[in-house]
Design a protein around this motif. Structure first.
Motif, PDB file in Angstrom:
ATOM      1  N   SER A  28       0.812  -1.220   0.000  1.00  0.00           N
ATOM      2  CA  SER A  28       0.000   0.000   0.000  1.00  0.00           C
ATOM      3  C   SER A  28       0.844   1.268   0.000  1.00  0.00           C
ATOM      4  N   LEU A  41      -1.507   4.100  -1.667  1.00  0.00           N
ATOM      5  CA  LEU A  41      -2.922   3.727  -1.715  1.00  0.00           C
ATOM      6  C   LEU A  41      -3.738   4.755  -0.938  1.00  0.00           C
ATOM      7  N   VAL A  54      -3.400   0.415  -5.620  1.00  0.00           N
ATOM      8  CA  VAL A  54      -2.329   0.099  -4.682  1.00  0.00           C
ATOM      9  C   VAL A  54      -0.978   0.633  -5.159  1.00  0.00           C
TER      10      VAL A  54
END
Length: 299
Positions: A28, A41, A54
């Motif tokens: 992330s 993310l 992501v």
């Protein structure tokens, strides 16, 4: 640990790596000294479980597209399903669209695993990603095992996204450039012309790119001068290919280490080392490590 795992954060020194196992076994964020060196993310994409938002996801059991959603191997025609509408063809396999299981987790290390049983797609496999964070950087070791009853061709890779800063530069060495055909399919390889060569650091191209570089030297360097930092990507020799996706209309770009050439499953040259396809018999495994090392840029 349970099959659906909460986000994890791995830390060592100035490096912090976020993992979202439930969103495609993905990364992330990769932050160093508080600087994002991959596209982070967003909270909205986290809440929505959007794997296309992501920082990096795994490509298993092959990388890139399979034209016509079919390939021939072992005297048989195998079929896969389209998996990213409105695209017509299967892209990057199945791993990025499943929740992964956390099998080990510590402050600076974690291992994620995924078991897939053949259904509409022909592949049964077990994939693992072993993440290790140190002061030097992030290492990701991917392992792919054929858990099915017959030999099949495999591949794997990592698909990171990077912010397209106006001053970003990219540098890597390759030998071949694969032309792009309609619907994102990889076409014929050509000798790398100077206009498409990144052996010396240069800005991203002003036009569209969605191309595989074959004969990759296993190293790529991305520099973010405005952020005062860069990222060096070093991959084991099994990763023979580097995919560059850069759309000038998008605020991000992708530099993807992968074992198999894009389009290799359609060309069917299974024994050609340049294609990078790994044929695994039942129970056989293949593995490789990619390392991401941050570094400072002089102001």
């Amino acid at each position: 640990m349970g099959a659906i795992s909460e986000p994890l954060t791995l830390k060592a020194g100035a490096l912090e790596v976020g993992l979202v196992p439930h969103i495609g076994g993905s990364v992330s964020a990769l932050r160093w000294r508080g600087i994002d060196l991959m596209r982070r993310l967003s909270n909205a994409d986290l809440d929505a479980g959007n794997v296309l938002g992501v920082a990096m996801f795994p490509m298993t059991p092959y990388a890139n597209r399979i034209a016509g959603n079919t390939f021939e191997f072992g005297g048989k025609r195998w079929q896969v399903l389209p998996n990213n509408p409105p695209e017509k063809f299967n892209v990057h396999g199945s791993g990025w669209q499943h929740a992964w299981t956390v099998t080990e987790a510590g402050t600076a290390d974690a291992t994620l695993s995924l078991d897939i049983a053949a259904g509409a797609d022909p592949y049964s496999y077990r994939a693992t990603q072993a993440f290790s964070v140190s002061e030097e950087g992030l290492g990701v070791t991917m392992t792919m095992t054929n858990t099915g009853p017959v030999p099949l061709p495999f591949g794997f890779g990592l698909h990171p996204w990077f912010d397209r800063d106006p001053d970003v530069t990219l540098q890597f060495e390759g030998k071949r450039f694969y032309l792009e055909e309609p619907d994102g399919i990889s076409g014929d390889p050509v000798t790398l012309p100077p206009e498409l060569d990144f052996a010396e650091a240069r800005p991203l191209p002003g036009g569209w790119r969605n191309n595989d570089y074959g004969g990759w030297g296993g190293e790529a360097t991305i520099r973010f001068p405005g952020r005062g930092a860069g990222l060096c990507i070093k991959a084991d020799p099994v990763f023979k290919h580097l995919m560059l996706y850069a759309d000038p209309a998008k605020p991000y770009f992708c530099v993807e280490p992968q074992t198999n050439a894009s389009g290799a499953f359609n060309r069917g040259r299974w024994d050609d080392p340049d294609e990078g396809v790994i044929v695994l018999a039942p129970g056989e495994s293949a593995a490789g490590t990619v390392r991401f090392a941050p570094f400072a840029l002089e102001p």
